[in-house]
Design a protein around this motif. Structure first.
Motif, PDB file in Angstrom:
ATOM      1  N   ALA A 132       1.271  -1.205  -0.188  1.00  9.22           N
ATOM      2  CA  ALA A 132      -0.159  -0.049   0.796  1.00  9.22           C
ATOM      3  C   ALA A 132       0.907   1.413   0.192  1.00  9.22           C
ATOM      4  CB  ALA A 132      -0.821   0.216   1.505  1.00  9.22           C
ATOM      5  N   TRP A 133       1.670   1.300   0.700  1.00 11.18           N
ATOM      6  CA  TRP A 133       2.560   2.438   0.739  1.00 11.18           C
ATOM      7  C   TRP A 133       3.347   2.583  -1.210  1.00 11.18           C
ATOM      8  CZ3 TRP A 133       3.055   6.745   3.881  1.00 11.18           C
ATOM      9  CH2 TRP A 133       3.127   6.054   5.442  1.00 11.18           C
ATOM     10  N   GLY A 134       3.792   1.531  -0.943  1.00  7.98           N
ATOM     11  CA  GLY A 134       4.842   1.818  -2.224  1.00  7.98           C
ATOM     12  C   GLY A 134       3.481   2.386  -3.293  1.00  7.98           C
ATOM     13  N   THR A 135       2.508   1.450  -3.380  1.00  7.31           N
ATOM     14  CA  THR A 135       1.347   2.050  -4.216  1.00  7.31           C
ATOM     15  C   THR A 135       1.191   3.750  -4.069  1.00  7.31           C
ATOM     16  OG1 THR A 135       0.163  -0.151  -4.250  1.00  7.31           O
ATOM     17  CG2 THR A 135      -1.341   1.550  -5.666  1.00  7.31           C
ATOM     18  N   ALA A 136       1.205   4.083  -2.839  1.00 10.67           N
ATOM     19  CA  ALA A 136       0.630   5.567  -3.122  1.00 10.67           C
ATOM     20  C   ALA A 136       2.249   6.064  -2.951  1.00 10.67           C
ATOM     21  CB  ALA A 136       0.783   5.353  -1.584  1.00 10.67           C
ATOM     22  N   TYR A 137       3.157   5.650  -3.673  1.00 12.90           N
ATOM     23  CA  TYR A 137       4.112   6.259  -4.001  1.00 12.90           C
ATOM     24  C   TYR A 137       4.441   6.555  -4.805  1.00 12.90           C
ATOM     25  CZ  TYR A 137       6.728   5.567   0.904  1.00 12.90           C
ATOM     26  OH  TYR A 137       7.238   4.995   2.472  1.00 12.90           O
ATOM     27  N   THR A 138       3.709   5.357  -5.707  1.00 12.65           N
ATOM     28  CA  THR A 138       3.667   5.219  -7.267  1.00 12.65           C
ATOM     29  C   THR A 138       2.990   6.463  -7.813  1.00 12.65           C
ATOM     30  OG1 THR A 138       4.640   3.652  -7.429  1.00 12.65           O
ATOM     31  CG2 THR A 138       3.767   3.489  -9.087  1.00 12.65           C
ATOM     32  N   LEU A 139       1.634   6.158  -7.704  1.00 11.32           N
ATOM     33  CA  LEU A 139       0.629   6.781  -7.795  1.00 11.32           C
ATOM     34  C   LEU A 139       1.337   8.616  -7.725  1.00 11.32           C
ATOM     35  CD1 LEU A 139      -2.438   5.451  -5.778  1.00 11.32           C
ATOM     36  CD2 LEU A 139      -2.100   5.393  -8.655  1.00 11.32           C
ATOM     37  N   PHE A 140       2.032   9.605  -6.734  1.00  4.33           N
ATOM     38  CA  PHE A 140       2.362  10.247  -6.089  1.00  4.33           C
ATOM     39  C   PHE A 140       3.278  10.932  -7.570  1.00  4.33           C
ATOM     40  CE2 PHE A 140       5.050  13.840  -4.505  1.00  4.33           C
ATOM     41  CZ  PHE A 140       3.968  14.192  -3.891  1.00  4.33           C
ATOM     42  N   TYR A 141       4.162   9.822  -7.580  1.00  8.78           N
ATOM     43  CA  TYR A 141       5.300   9.731  -9.310  1.00  8.78           C
ATOM     44  C   TYR A 141       3.939  10.240 -10.255  1.00  8.78           C
ATOM     45  CZ  TYR A 141       9.500   9.568  -7.089  1.00  8.78           C
ATOM     46  OH  TYR A 141      10.269   9.826  -6.061  1.00  8.78           O
ATOM     47  N   ILE A 142       2.662   9.405 -10.313  1.00 12.26           N
ATOM     48  CA  ILE A 142       2.563   9.112 -11.312  1.00 12.26           C
ATOM     49  C   ILE A 142       1.502  10.905 -11.605  1.00 12.26           C
ATOM     50  CG2 ILE A 142      -0.301   8.718 -12.923  1.00 12.26           C
ATOM     51  CD1 ILE A 142       1.085   5.648 -11.390  1.00 12.26           C
ATOM     52  N   GLN A 143       1.790  11.250 -10.733  1.00  8.52           N
ATOM     53  CA  GLN A 143       0.908  12.608 -10.917  1.00  8.52           C
ATOM     54  C   GLN A 143       1.341  14.084 -10.547  1.00  8.52           C
ATOM     55  OE1 GLN A 143      -2.038  13.366 -10.368  1.00  8.52           O
ATOM     56  NE2 GLN A 143      -2.237  15.276 -10.237  1.00  8.52           N
ATOM     57  N   PHE A 144       2.748  13.549 -10.042  1.00 11.31           N
ATOM     58  CA  PHE A 144       3.817  15.108  -9.687  1.00 11.31           C
ATOM     59  C   PHE A 144       5.381  14.736 -11.139  1.00 11.31           C
ATOM     60  CE2 PHE A 144       0.752  15.500  -5.999  1.00 11.31           C
ATOM     61  CZ  PHE A 144       0.834  16.551  -6.263  1.00 11.31           C
ATOM     62  N   ALA A 145       5.497  13.733 -11.551  1.00 14.43           N
ATOM     63  CA  ALA A 145       6.687  13.116 -11.863  1.00 14.43           C
ATOM     64  C   ALA A 145       6.675  14.353 -13.382  1.00 14.43           C
ATOM     65  CB  ALA A 145       6.969  12.486 -12.358  1.00 14.43           C
ATOM     66  N   THR A 146       7.796  15.364 -13.871  1.00 13.62           N
ATOM     67  CA  THR A 146       7.679  15.709 -15.289  1.00 13.62           C
ATOM     68  C   THR A 146       8.192  15.146 -15.639  1.00 13.62           C
ATOM     69  OG1 THR A 146       9.489  17.413 -13.865  1.00 13.62           O
ATOM     70  CG2 THR A 146       7.094  18.319 -13.710  1.00 13.62           C
ATOM     71  N   SER A 147       9.282  14.171 -15.113  1.00 15.06           N
ATOM     72  CA  SER A 147      10.006  13.487 -16.627  1.00 15.06           C
ATOM     73  C   SER A 147      10.363  12.787 -16.045  1.00 15.06           C
ATOM     74  CB  SER A 147      11.860  14.067 -15.682  1.00 15.06           C
ATOM     75  OG  SER A 147      12.480  13.642 -17.632  1.00 15.06           O
ATOM     76  N   PRO A 148      10.629  11.074 -17.542  1.00 15.52           N
ATOM     77  CA  PRO A 148      10.305   9.746 -16.808  1.00 15.52           C
ATOM     78  C   PRO A 148      11.736   9.346 -15.651  1.00 15.52           C
ATOM     79  CG  PRO A 148      10.607  10.444 -19.599  1.00 15.52           C
ATOM     80  CD  PRO A 148      10.321  11.543 -18.206  1.00 15.52           C
ATOM     81  N   TRP A 149      12.769  10.107 -15.619  1.00 12.52           N
ATOM     82  CA  TRP A 149      14.358   9.679 -15.183  1.00 12.52           C
ATOM     83  C   TRP A 149      13.001   9.804 -13.842  1.00 12.52           C
ATOM     84  CZ3 TRP A 149      15.763  12.798 -11.285  1.00 12.52           C
ATOM     85  CH2 TRP A 149      15.471  14.152 -11.323  1.00 12.52           C
ATOM     86  N   MET A 150      12.312  11.223 -12.925  1.00 11.14           N
ATOM     87  CA  MET A 150      12.159  10.938 -11.576  1.00 11.14           C
ATOM     88  C   MET A 150      11.862   9.412 -11.016  1.00 11.14           C
ATOM     89  SD  MET A 150      10.644  14.921 -10.958  1.00 11.14           S
ATOM     90  CE  MET A 150      11.531  15.439 -11.950  1.00 11.14           C
ATOM     91  N   PHE A 151      11.314   8.226 -11.741  1.00  9.56           N
ATOM     92  CA  PHE A 151      11.476   6.490 -11.578  1.00  9.56           C
ATOM     93  C   PHE A 151      12.153   6.263 -11.457  1.00  9.56           C
ATOM     94  CE2 PHE A 151       6.841   8.615 -14.274  1.00  9.56           C
ATOM     95  CZ  PHE A 151       5.780   8.489 -12.820  1.00  9.56           C
ATOM     96  N   LEU A 152      13.125   6.011 -11.415  1.00  4.71           N
ATOM     97  CA  LEU A 152      13.727   5.766 -11.089  1.00  4.71           C
ATOM     98  C   LEU A 152      14.240   6.452  -9.376  1.00  4.71           C
ATOM     99  CD1 LEU A 152      16.472   6.302 -13.952  1.00  4.71           C
ATOM    100  CD2 LEU A 152      15.460   4.423 -13.149  1.00  4.71           C
TER     101      LEU A 152
END
Length: 249
Positions: A132-152
């Motif tokens: 659940a924590w991991g999912t929350a982090y991922t959803l936050f990145y999907i919402q606010f990441a401005t570049s693909p490298w951030m998902f690293l």
């Protein structure tokens, strides 16, 4: 900018709870607190470490063993007996798991006084909670990441607690400088510890295992967690055990 701020907030809150609650309190009992405040710190550690929540009880016991048997075959995480960083982390995980599930044969003296809120220990370590924590982090990145490298950065969020432990247990036993001669390879990893909230002063800590201030032996050694503990002491949230400078064991 939002992603960077989120990453830094998670990094420093996680390492702060690790150094304050898991390390200085659970393992070394450098200060005392009421059972109510202990539960507050449990919750803060759960929030700070999230998907990588570490059991304060298991951490405290394992770290006491590290001090008692540093850089020997009985050390739970010594670079001297590991092929590489990942080998050491895997061995540490196995050792930690045995303590967590009460399958260890560790002498009782290493377990004396460690905190143990059984409900939070079970809840924080459950896989559905970690996911659940991991999912929350991922959803936050999907919402606010401005570049693909951030998902690293996401894997660091997922494994934040073990990563912090690995930095000190591996690198601070291989690189850095020493202020004191000790019976192991502990070194001060960074001259100014901007990264690990005082944990980088590992040689200082192995020389004086009960000393609350990990820095302060050279002009550039500043332990950010120490003044915070002084404030918490002044507010009567914790009670520092002043003047302690002995080894734990």
């Amino acid at each position: 900018m939002i992603i960077l701020a989120f990453f830094l907030a998670h990094w420093y809150l996680s390492v702060l709870m690790q150094t304050l609650f898991l390390h200085r309190y659970a393992a070394h009992q450098m200060f005392t607190m009421s059972h109510r405040w202990e539960k507050v710190f449990y919750v803060l550690t759960f929030i700070g470490q999230g998907s990588s929540f570490l059991s304060p009880r298991a951490y405290g016991i394992m770290h006491r063993l590290h001090h008692a048997h540093a850089d020997t075959e009985q050390d739970p995480h010594s670079p001297q007996f590991s092929k590489n960083l990942f080998d050491m982390m895997w061995k540490t995980r196995i050792f930690y798991s045995e303590i967590k599930t009460n399958r260890d044969s560790i002498p009782a003296k290493f377990k004396k006084g460690v905190p143990n809120w059984e409900w939070m220990e079970r809840f924080g370590c459950r896989w559905p909670v970690r996911l659940a924590w991991g999912t929350a982090y991922t959803l936050f990145y999907i919402q606010f990441a401005t570049s693909p490298w951030m998902f690293l950065l996401l894997p660091v969020h997922f494994l934040m607690g073990p990563i912090h432990g690995a930095i000190i247990n591996w690198y601070a036993h291989r690189y850095g400088y020493t202020n004191f001669k000790v019976d192991d390879t502990a070194k001060n990893l960074l001259p100014f510890d901007f990264l690990m909230m005082g944990e980088s002063y590992h040689n200082n800590h192995h020389k004086y295992g009960g000393r609350v201030n990990f820095g302060g032996f050279r002009w550039h050694e500043f332990d950010p967690a120490y003044p915070l503990l002084k404030v918490l002491h002044g507010l009567k949230i914790v009670k520092l055990r002043m003047g302690r400078d002995e080894e734990y064991m």
